[in-house]
Write an enzyme that holds these catalytic residues in place. Structure first.
Site, PDB file in Angstrom:
ATOM      1  N   VAL A  89      80.421  60.587  -2.903  1.00 20.89           N
ATOM      2  CA  VAL A  89      80.008  59.968  -4.159  1.00 20.89           C
ATOM      3  C   VAL A  89      79.847  58.463  -3.965  1.00 20.89           C
ATOM      4  O   VAL A  89      80.692  57.810  -3.357  1.00 20.89           O
ATOM      5  CB  VAL A  89      81.050  60.256  -5.256  1.00 20.89           C
ATOM      6  CG1 VAL A  89      80.879  59.305  -6.425  1.00 20.89           C
ATOM      7  CG2 VAL A  89      80.922  61.696  -5.739  1.00 20.89           C
ATOM      8  N   HIS A  90      78.745  57.924  -4.468  1.00 21.47           N
ATOM      9  CA  HIS A  90      78.503  56.488  -4.394  1.00 21.47           C
ATOM     10  C   HIS A  90      77.646  56.067  -5.581  1.00 21.47           C
ATOM     11  O   HIS A  90      76.695  56.735  -5.950  1.00 21.47           O
ATOM     12  CB  HIS A  90      77.832  56.086  -3.082  1.00 21.47           C
ATOM     13  CG  HIS A  90      76.637  56.921  -2.746  1.00 21.47           C
ATOM     14  ND1 HIS A  90      76.728  58.136  -2.120  1.00 21.47           N
ATOM     15  CD2 HIS A  90      75.320  56.720  -2.970  1.00 21.47           C
ATOM     16  CE1 HIS A  90      75.528  58.652  -1.960  1.00 21.47           C
ATOM     17  NE2 HIS A  90      74.650  57.810  -2.480  1.00 21.47           N
ATOM     18  N   LEU A  91      78.015  54.943  -6.158  1.00 25.35           N
ATOM     19  CA  LEU A  91      77.320  54.389  -7.318  1.00 25.35           C
ATOM     20  C   LEU A  91      76.356  53.303  -6.854  1.00 25.35           C
ATOM     21  O   LEU A  91      76.752  52.352  -6.182  1.00 25.35           O
ATOM     22  CB  LEU A  91      78.342  53.795  -8.296  1.00 25.35           C
ATOM     23  CG  LEU A  91      77.783  53.050  -9.515  1.00 25.35           C
ATOM     24  CD1 LEU A  91      77.088  54.023 -10.466  1.00 25.35           C
ATOM     25  CD2 LEU A  91      78.899  52.292 -10.234  1.00 25.35           C
ATOM     26  N   GLU A 121      77.278  56.843   2.409  1.00 25.71           N
ATOM     27  CA  GLU A 121      75.901  56.432   2.659  1.00 25.71           C
ATOM     28  C   GLU A 121      75.733  54.935   2.677  1.00 25.71           C
ATOM     29  O   GLU A 121      76.198  54.242   1.809  1.00 25.71           O
ATOM     30  CB  GLU A 121      75.027  57.007   1.545  1.00 25.71           C
ATOM     31  CG  GLU A 121      73.602  56.582   1.639  1.00 25.71           C
ATOM     32  CD  GLU A 121      72.817  57.089   0.467  1.00 25.71           C
ATOM     33  OE1 GLU A 121      71.610  56.927   0.465  1.00 25.71           O
ATOM     34  OE2 GLU A 121      73.420  57.617  -0.464  1.00 25.71           O
TER      35      GLU A 121
END
Length: 329
Positions: free
Chosen positions: A246-248, A124
């Site tokens: 997954v993204h922080l 994203e």
């Protein structure tokens, strides 16, 4: 034989079968458990192409249906690929598709369920990306072997962002950090692993060291780029991300950005919808997985409330005006 399932992402138990090449119309109904009147009873028509592993989605309702935050448009169609997220209406009620191989014999039927294409490596840049029909050679790492990508499993905007040196602020052999394409604050970065991990839902204790590394990199970026700034930051994950991988999020708490436009944007960072990075690490450390409560997406509908003083505000413009009092603008 291959079958297709439409799987609700905020209600893990809900699966709707999509027969091969049969038109299935869904929307507000007991089956989907959607009661939101902005969602039509006939919001979308879905037609699964099981052999080619995609679902054709036609928006029939007036209010917007989107795939990876790209609005389909009334009476228009788009392909939904494994790894992409379909939001039924107004960026709410997320679904993904899963394809399942069913091997039949005269006496027994065995099912082998496939994951929703974690290897698509779809990530994203936080909004507005367009679907890509390009393939990219992914990197591999000890936290997840990347397979050959299927055509069209990346969003074009993100692919460009990840490869664009102007968007990258840090990278190593495990992660890359990019500026969020549509930042919701003065400082907003995304820490993304090269390893192919579709969502928090598939995170296990195997990924613990990677999660810790992502957090450490996030803190490093804050120190490197903000220096002596007094801005506060939070590091965390959306419980139900709008796109797959997954993204922080590393985001300053001023929320001073023209890209912060609606209640969903605000509540995704200022309710329990936003999972603190350290809390996620602790959860994986103790339970071996991340648990997201059913109905979490309803948090996006909560009234606007200032994160500093808890005052309720009736609109985003009034909230932004109020926030200036807190950061002295």
């Amino acid at each position: 034989m291959r079958v297709c399932w439409l799987v609700r992402q905020d209600c893990w138990h809900q699966r709707i079968k999509l027969p091969h090449l049969e038109a299935v119309v869904i929307g507000r109904s007991p089956e989907t458990k959607i009661t939101d009147k902005k969602c039509s009873r006939q919001q979308v028509q879905l037609k699964a192409e099981c052999n080619k592993r995609y679902v054709n989605v036609k928006q029939m309702g007036v209010n917007p249906t989107s795939i990876d935050e790209v609005v389909i448009g009334k009476d228009r169609e788009m392909k939904l690929l494994p790894g992409q997220v379909l939001h039924m209406v107004n960026e709410l009620y997320p679904y993904m598709v899963e394809f399942e191989e069913v091997a039949e014999s005269p006496n027994v039927t065995q099912r082998k369920r496939k994951r929703p294409d974690c290897d698509s490596q779809e990530m994203e840049a936080e909004a507005g990306a367009s679907p890509s029909q390009c393939s990219v050679s992914p990197k591999t790492g000890k936290h997840g072997a990347a397979k050959e990508e299927s055509l069209g499993h990346w969003s074009q905007g993100l692919k460009i962002s990840m490869k664009d040196p102007k968007m990258q602020v840090y990278k190593d052999d495990q992660v890359v950090v990019i500026k969020d394409k549509y930042p919701k604050a003065r400082h907003h970065w995304l820490v993304l692993p090269w390893a192919s991990i579709s969502s928090l839902k598939v995170v296990t204790s195997e990924h613990l060291e990677l999660l810790k590394h992502m957090h450490a990199v996030g803190e490093k970026v804050i120190a490197d780029f903000t220096g002596s700034s007094k801005l506060r930051f939070r590091l965390g994950y959306h419980a139900i991300p709008s796109m797959s991988h997954v993204h922080l999020h590393v985001i300053s708490q001023d929320f001073d950005s023209p890209c912060l436009k609606n209640k969903k944007h605000w509540n995704s960072f200022n309710t329990e919808y936003f999972l603190e990075s350290q809390a996620v690490i602790k959860m994986v450390q103790e339970a071996g997985r991340v648990t997201v409560k059913d109905g979490t997406c309803e948090l996006l509908k909560l009234p606007l409330r200032c994160h500093e003083c808890q005052q309720l505000l009736p609109s985003i413009p009034q909230l932004k005006e109020h926030l200036r009092k807190h950061w002295g603008g």
